[in-house]
Design an enzyme around this catalytic site. Sequence first.
Site, PDB file in Angstrom:
ATOM      1  N   SER A   1       1.647  -3.834   2.565  1.00 31.24           N
ATOM      2  CA  SER A   1       1.734  -5.294   2.686  1.00 31.24           C
ATOM      3  C   SER A   1       1.082  -5.949   1.485  1.00 31.24           C
ATOM      4  CB  SER A   1       1.009  -5.786   3.952  1.00 31.24           C
ATOM      5  OG  SER A   1       1.478  -5.162   5.112  1.00 31.24           O
TER       6      SER A   1
ATOM      7  N   GLU B   1       0.360   9.763   5.466  1.00 34.20           N
ATOM      8  CA  GLU B   1      -0.262  10.098   6.751  1.00 34.20           C
ATOM      9  C   GLU B   1       0.744  10.869   7.579  1.00 34.20           C
ATOM     10  OE1 GLU B   1      -1.293   6.128   7.892  1.00 34.20           O
ATOM     11  OE2 GLU B   1      -2.496   5.881   6.065  1.00 34.20           O
TER      12      GLU B   1
ATOM     13  N   LYS C   1      -0.014   3.395  -2.842  1.00 29.69           N
ATOM     14  CA  LYS C   1      -1.068   4.415  -2.821  1.00 29.69           C
ATOM     15  C   LYS C   1      -0.496   5.822  -2.891  1.00 29.69           C
ATOM     16  CE  LYS C   1      -4.572   1.700  -0.270  1.00 29.69           C
ATOM     17  NZ  LYS C   1      -3.999   0.356  -0.388  1.00 29.69           N
TER      18      LYS C   1
ATOM     19  N   LYS D   1       3.860   5.651   5.672  1.00 25.99           N
ATOM     20  CA  LYS D   1       2.896   4.749   5.049  1.00 25.99           C
ATOM     21  C   LYS D   1       3.410   3.328   5.174  1.00 25.99           C
ATOM     22  CE  LYS D   1      -0.922   3.802   2.970  1.00 25.99           C
ATOM     23  NZ  LYS D   1      -0.980   2.527   3.751  1.00 25.99           N
TER      24      LYS D   1
ATOM     25  N   SER E   1       0.781  -1.231   0.000  1.00 26.02           N
ATOM     26  CA  SER E   1       0.000   0.000   0.000  1.00 26.02           C
ATOM     27  C   SER E   1       0.813   1.282   0.000  1.00 26.02           C
ATOM     28  CB  SER E   1      -0.970   0.012   1.195  1.00 26.02           C
ATOM     29  OG  SER E   1      -2.016  -0.903   0.971  1.00 26.02           O
TER      30      SER E   1
END
Length: 382
Positions: free
Chosen positions: A336, A290, A85, A333, A82
């Site tokens: 997996s 984040e 992303k 971030k 991820s």
Amino acid sequence: MTAVLAVVTSTLTPAALAAAEAPEKLAATVERTIRPLLAQHDVPGIAVGVTVGGQQYFFTYGVASKELQTPVTKDTLFEIGSISKTFAATLAAYGVVTGKLSLDDHPGQHMPALKGTAVDKATMLHLGTYTAGGLPLLFPGAIKSEADATAFLQKWKSSAAPGTQRRYSNPSLGLFGHVAALAMKGDYTDLVEREILPKLGLAHSYIRVPQAAMADYAWGYDRTNKPVRAGTAPFAAEAYGIKASAADMIRYIEANIRPDNLDPLIRRAIEGTHVGYFKVGDMVQGLGWEQYPYPVPLERLLAGNSDKMIFEPNAATALKPPRAPSGPTLFNKTGSTRGFGAYAAFVPEKQIGVVILSNRNMPIAARIAAAHAVLEAIADGK
């Protein structure tokens, strides 16, 4: 363990300078932090990349293939899950700065099959921040094709008003990247591989690993120790499809730390992914990344990447106006896949960053604790 050092002249903070001038201390921190993970979690191989004020360090452990006993190197390709992303976010932000789309657009504007559906009440911003109204973590197992995914989204019913609840979701971010590519009149994979990755200087990162690079592609290992690699699924490229090396991931982190050296449009796109849009507990959700005020206690990072944040809906408060961080900030971030685990974190103001790539999906908490220890050692100049 092997270590590789490449030096780039840069202005370092005093603490970072102390760390950079004593790489053996950094190596000792990585050694005592990372090596135990191999045995504790039965991990075949790990690659660690660290950047300190433009100086790059790589530490590699174990094997990329248990069957072939191929050693891990800084150029070994891992599935980053991820963390992909953040690349989807960069593509969408690039679409914004080039005038191809707006974060206020609704998906139906670019994907007519979704016009008038519940998901069309959300905006691109909501899709990119998991606040579209309760899209699930994963598509149901019966969803095998893009047509299946579209049919699912056409029938989906929201459980919350857009912009009020964060629910981490592959379909949400996957749709975000997919619609961004449609708005840019291209195929998502082609746009990332031919536009975004080259503009970031990433020559050894892929969604589709070419035959010439397959020898560098590690095997992941699932819970039964079966060698596995990610398969195809709807929006997989957008949500978790990147394969990258530690060397390229450190280049990517450095591009995020100092985007001023990039082409102006891709620089603005990177800066766009650093804007915060929603407050969720102690974390600020941006596009892909984040954020946390730095320094950040380990407990806060663990809470922000906990099962509660991944598997449950959490109240989200919109930041009005959206804003880039005003002080030192850690961006992070996790990622997996069935056979791989990854984590990336960086602090632009301190010019420090770390990436951990492994060919087993070891616990998120273990990855974060290890990376936090490395960053703390750098920041303290140990």
